[in-house]
Design an enzyme around this catalytic site. Sequence first.
Site, PDB file in Angstrom:
ATOM      1  N   ASP A 145       0.487   5.929   7.297  1.00 45.86           N
ATOM      2  CA  ASP A 145       0.140   4.707   6.577  1.00 45.86           C
ATOM      3  C   ASP A 145       1.234   4.304   5.595  1.00 45.86           C
ATOM      4  O   ASP A 145       1.663   3.146   5.581  1.00 45.86           O
ATOM      5  CB  ASP A 145      -1.183   4.912   5.832  1.00 45.86           C
ATOM      6  N   VAL A 173      -3.469   0.272   5.808  1.00 48.21           N
ATOM      7  CA  VAL A 173      -3.128   0.163   7.228  1.00 48.21           C
ATOM      8  C   VAL A 173      -4.068   1.023   8.066  1.00 48.21           C
ATOM      9  O   VAL A 173      -4.589   0.585   9.094  1.00 48.21           O
ATOM     10  CB  VAL A 173      -1.663   0.564   7.471  1.00 48.21           C
ATOM     11  N   ASP A 174      -4.294   2.258   7.631  1.00 50.33           N
ATOM     12  CA  ASP A 174      -5.225   3.133   8.346  1.00 50.33           C
ATOM     13  C   ASP A 174      -6.619   2.516   8.409  1.00 50.33           C
ATOM     14  O   ASP A 174      -7.276   2.526   9.452  1.00 50.33           O
ATOM     15  CB  ASP A 174      -5.301   4.491   7.654  1.00 50.33           C
ATOM     16  N   LEU A 175      -7.090   2.003   7.280  1.00 51.05           N
ATOM     17  CA  LEU A 175      -8.455   1.469   7.231  1.00 51.05           C
ATOM     18  C   LEU A 175      -8.597   0.233   8.119  1.00 51.05           C
ATOM     19  O   LEU A 175      -9.578   0.096   8.853  1.00 51.05           O
ATOM     20  CB  LEU A 175      -8.832   1.143   5.789  1.00 51.05           C
ATOM     21  N   GLY A 178      -8.593   1.283  11.730  1.00 54.14           N
ATOM     22  CA  GLY A 178      -9.896   1.813  12.109  1.00 54.14           C
ATOM     23  C   GLY A 178     -10.910   0.718  12.384  1.00 54.14           C
ATOM     24  O   GLY A 178     -11.675   0.784  13.356  1.00 54.14           O
TER      25      GLY A 178
END
Length: 402
Positions: A145, A173-175, A178
């Site tokens: 991220d 970015v990760d969230l 997802g």
Amino acid sequence: MSNLISSLPLASVRVLDLSRVLAGPWCAMVLGDLGAEVIKVEHPKRGDDTRDWGARVGATETAYFNSVNRNKRSVCLDLQTAEGQQIARELAQQSDVVIQNFKFGGAEKLGLGYDQLKEAHEDLIYCSISGYDRRGSEAARPGYDLVIQGEAGLMALNGTADQPPLKFGVAAVDLFTGMYSAQAVLAALFERQKTGNGRHIEMALFDCGLMITSYYGLEALIKGEDPLRYGNAHPSIMPYGVFDAEDGPLVIAVGNNRQYERFCREVIERPDLVEDDRFRTNLSRTANREVLAPELEREIGKRTRQVLLERLTRACIPCGEVAGLHEALTSTRAAEAGLVTTCTHPEAGSTHVLAPPYRFDGARLPVRSAPPQLGEGTNEVLRSLLGLSEQRLSQLKADGVV
């Protein structure tokens, strides 16, 4: 509770979560929140990396892990063993969705790639999450991220012009990846109802990171250069941002010219700032923000938050106090919405868990199960889904496979 569970949108869906850390587990948790049965596969000794990140909860959990793993069961499998790989393949055959974020080519080495699994399960929905385009020159690069916040230009959006590049406070970015991944899985499940066919969904952190730039990104393309950074102010609306009152910060969001007039006349009692041609329209206010901003800051700083919030509310101007994180989580607003709940914990006694944000027919979807202890569901899941005997389970544990 059983009637409630059976009525959830994804109650008949089973998800095999082979992912770890954040983007993949977040995708799987979203599906679990919506009713899917989620089986999270973890290493028998280490578990997910995030079981060792942040504030400790009991022996095997942390706040970080718990934030992305509610409504799941934990099954321990050593995927470096042939037996562990075979059990994972059998679990995949019993699942509707598989989510993985192994390093590029890692799933295939374990016999858990899409092409390998779909041979016996043509309607499988398989979601691969990677750092970069799996068909591009950087396919093998690991994705993190923080790195992608830098590469996607996101750090260049945050803070003020005199600051160095600044990351988001959370792994944005990760969230987002997802959430985008969960949307794609839902679309594939919907399509499968009509066609009976599965899908291989490929998601990349860089792709999703670039999408987050949204209107800033398009503005950069139009102008051919990076947009200016305004910190807590808005690049296109004035006044709109965080301001310091006499006793602390508050948010004021003046969205149109009518609100601006009420703000000047009724809130800060400066009608001259309405009548000045430099400030009559939003476009003129943003063009002259360097002149207007100090005047507004001076007037706002003379008054307390309570006085300003009362006047802003009467004038129908969006506003609010700037709360600390703990203050927000323990606020009456959060409590009335049921956003923070407590689950029993065998070691810690109890632990806080954030509730799903969704409401269906007026009811918030429940936290059906707390984030799992490492391997708590191994025996039950393998016994019920694969028919493994107690003797077989004992042998697998002795061999270090589970």
